[in-house]
Motif scaffolding. Sequence first.
Motif, short mmCIF file in Angstrom:
data_model
loop_
_atom_site.label_atom_id
_atom_site.label_comp_id
_atom_site.label_asym_id
_atom_site.label_seq_id
_atom_site.Cartn_x
_atom_site.Cartn_y
_atom_site.Cartn_z
N ARG A 75 0.85 -1.20 0.00
CA ARG A 75 0.00 0.00 0.00
C ARG A 75 0.88 1.23 0.00
NH1 ARG A 75 -5.26 -0.90 2.18
NH2 ARG A 75 -5.56 -3.11 2.59
N ILE A 76 0.65 2.09 -1.00
CA ILE A 76 1.37 3.36 -1.06
C ILE A 76 0.33 4.44 -1.35
CG2 ILE A 76 3.13 4.71 -2.28
CD1 ILE A 76 4.50 1.98 -2.89
N ALA A 77 0.12 5.31 -0.39
CA ALA A 77 -0.94 6.33 -0.50
C ALA A 77 -2.24 5.62 -0.90
CB ALA A 77 -0.53 7.43 -1.45
N GLY A 78 -2.91 6.04 -1.97
CA GLY A 78 -4.18 5.42 -2.36
C GLY A 78 -4.02 4.18 -3.23
N LEU A 79 -2.76 3.81 -3.45
CA LEU A 79 -2.49 2.68 -4.35
C LEU A 79 -2.30 1.39 -3.57
CD1 LEU A 79 -1.66 1.82 -7.32
CD2 LEU A 79 0.68 2.33 -6.62
N THR A 80 -3.01 0.33 -3.99
CA THR A 80 -2.84 -0.98 -3.37
C THR A 80 -2.47 -1.98 -4.45
OG1 THR A 80 -4.53 -0.45 -1.75
CG2 THR A 80 -3.94 -2.74 -1.95
N VAL A 81 -1.40 -2.74 -4.20
CA VAL A 81 -0.97 -3.75 -5.16
C VAL A 81 -1.00 -5.10 -4.45
CG1 VAL A 81 0.88 -4.49 -6.71
CG2 VAL A 81 0.53 -2.06 -6.29
N ASP A 82 -1.91 -5.95 -4.88
CA ASP A 82 -2.05 -7.28 -4.28
C ASP A 82 -1.27 -8.28 -5.14
OD1 ASP A 82 -2.85 -9.79 -3.43
OD2 ASP A 82 -4.87 -9.10 -2.92
N LEU A 83 -0.10 -8.68 -4.62
CA LEU A 83 0.79 -9.53 -5.40
C LEU A 83 0.23 -10.93 -5.59
CD1 LEU A 83 4.15 -8.45 -3.73
CD2 LEU A 83 3.18 -7.58 -5.86
N ALA A 84 -0.49 -11.41 -4.58
CA ALA A 84 -1.03 -12.77 -4.67
C ALA A 84 -2.18 -12.83 -5.68
CB ALA A 84 -1.50 -13.23 -3.30
N ALA A 85 -3.08 -11.85 -5.61
CA ALA A 85 -4.25 -11.84 -6.50
C ALA A 85 -3.94 -11.23 -7.87
CB ALA A 85 -5.39 -11.08 -5.85
N HIS A 86 -2.76 -10.60 -8.01
CA HIS A 86 -2.40 -9.94 -9.27
C HIS A 86 -3.39 -8.83 -9.60
CE1 HIS A 86 0.53 -10.83 -12.63
NE2 HIS A 86 1.11 -11.29 -11.56
N ALA A 113 -4.57 -4.58 -8.70
CA ALA A 113 -4.20 -3.30 -8.11
C ALA A 113 -5.40 -2.38 -8.09
CB ALA A 113 -3.06 -2.66 -8.92
N THR A 114 -5.49 -1.54 -7.06
CA THR A 114 -6.57 -0.56 -6.98
C THR A 114 -5.97 0.81 -6.70
OG1 THR A 114 -6.90 -0.87 -4.60
CG2 THR A 114 -8.22 -2.25 -6.06
N LEU A 115 -6.66 1.85 -7.16
CA LEU A 115 -6.28 3.22 -6.85
C LEU A 115 -7.49 3.91 -6.24
CD1 LEU A 115 -4.16 5.46 -7.00
CD2 LEU A 115 -5.02 6.03 -9.28
N ASP A 116 -7.34 4.41 -5.03
CA ASP A 116 -8.44 5.00 -4.28
C ASP A 116 -9.66 4.08 -4.26
OD1 ASP A 116 -6.80 7.24 -3.88
OD2 ASP A 116 -7.46 8.14 -5.77
N GLY A 117 -9.40 2.78 -4.09
CA GLY A 117 -10.48 1.81 -3.98
C GLY A 117 -11.04 1.31 -5.31
N GLU A 118 -10.65 1.98 -6.42
CA GLU A 118 -11.15 1.57 -7.74
C GLU A 118 -10.17 0.60 -8.38
OE1 GLU A 118 -14.04 2.52 -9.35
OE2 GLU A 118 -14.56 3.44 -7.41
N PRO A 119 -10.64 -0.56 -8.88
CA PRO A 119 -9.74 -1.51 -9.54
C PRO A 119 -9.08 -0.89 -10.78
CG PRO A 119 -11.94 -2.44 -9.29
CD PRO A 119 -12.03 -1.01 -8.87
N LEU A 120 -7.80 -1.16 -10.97
CA LEU A 120 -7.10 -0.69 -12.16
C LEU A 120 -7.14 -1.81 -13.20
CD1 LEU A 120 -3.95 0.93 -10.49
CD2 LEU A 120 -5.76 2.15 -11.71
N ASP A 121 -7.47 -1.45 -14.42
CA ASP A 121 -7.54 -2.44 -15.49
C ASP A 121 -6.18 -2.53 -16.17
OD1 ASP A 121 -8.37 -4.20 -17.42
OD2 ASP A 121 -9.36 -2.68 -18.65
N VAL A 181 13.70 4.93 -13.40
CA VAL A 181 12.34 5.29 -12.98
C VAL A 181 12.12 4.84 -11.55
CG1 VAL A 181 11.51 3.16 -14.09
CG2 VAL A 181 9.87 4.95 -13.51
N LYS A 182 11.31 5.61 -10.84
CA LYS A 182 10.98 5.20 -9.48
C LYS A 182 9.52 5.48 -9.19
CE LYS A 182 12.55 9.49 -7.32
NZ LYS A 182 13.50 10.10 -6.37
N LEU A 183 8.97 4.73 -8.26
CA LEU A 183 7.61 4.97 -7.80
C LEU A 183 7.72 5.58 -6.41
CD1 LEU A 183 4.57 2.67 -8.27
CD2 LEU A 183 4.97 3.71 -6.05
N VAL A 184 7.06 6.72 -6.22
CA VAL A 184 7.15 7.39 -4.94
C VAL A 184 5.78 7.52 -4.31
CG1 VAL A 184 9.16 8.74 -5.70
CG2 VAL A 184 6.89 9.72 -5.87
N ASP A 185 5.76 7.73 -3.01
CA ASP A 185 4.52 8.02 -2.28
C ASP A 185 4.21 9.50 -2.46
OD1 ASP A 185 2.55 8.59 -0.50
OD2 ASP A 185 3.41 7.43 1.15
N PRO A 186 3.17 9.84 -3.25
CA PRO A 186 2.91 11.26 -3.52
C PRO A 186 2.46 12.02 -2.28
CG PRO A 186 1.18 9.88 -4.46
CD PRO A 186 2.19 8.95 -3.90
#
Length: 227
Positions: A129-140, A142-150, A220-225
């Motif tokens: 979990r980074i800010a509003g981003l959630t990455v579920d490695l087991a389920a493959h 990701a969501t952003l602010d609770g919305e699934p990312l396609d 490239v890097k991913l940061v917590d905004p």
Amino acid sequence: MVSVLLIEDDQRIRQSLAGSLADLGYDVRSTTTGIAGVEEAVTAAPDVVVLDLGLPDIGGNEVLKMIRAVTSVPVIVATAQDDEGGIVRIFDAGADDYVVKPFSAEHLAARIRAVLRRTGGDTADTEIRIAGLTVDLAAHEATLDGEPLDLTSKEFELLAYLAARPGVMIPKRVLMAEVWRQPYGGADKTVDVHLSWLRRKLGESASEARFIHTRRGVGVKLVDPSA
Ligand code: CA
């Protein structure tokens, strides 16, 4: 045969150490810059890395963090300093051991044996979990602010790889090797294209970056905004 990656810009030290370690039965390869060292640490998958802290392109502690972010290979730092503060920082940055210059190849070989004896596997978290981003490695998923990312499979892997190493600049060639499992060489376009798709899905762009930040020629890097 134990393989050693030597990251050292001083030609005399590099050649002498590489020769002596080879005589002692090690499979030795070497690079002279930090960036090349990080790439080699991934693509050549050595058993141990010996890292000089004083490199021409990037600070040794930064190189150490980059290596730590992309592989769990044991790292022995070769340092000219023996001050306590410097050594604490080296361990905090993820070093497994250090040797103070000048040192002999026999001394280094003993440290390599000791490090290899005590290194074990590591375990990974399954949800990031980074800010509003959630990455579920087991389920493959990701969501952003609770919305699934396609996301496509590669976009997800790219996001997961970066999110697992927040704040750490990752060279694009390392992404080619780790996410695409391809030897690199002029294939940066693949990474750029996927980054641009991923950014669009995260609702951002290169000029208005939130999570994903690139630096030309570095990576490239991913940061917590929100940080
Ligand atoms: Ca040096």
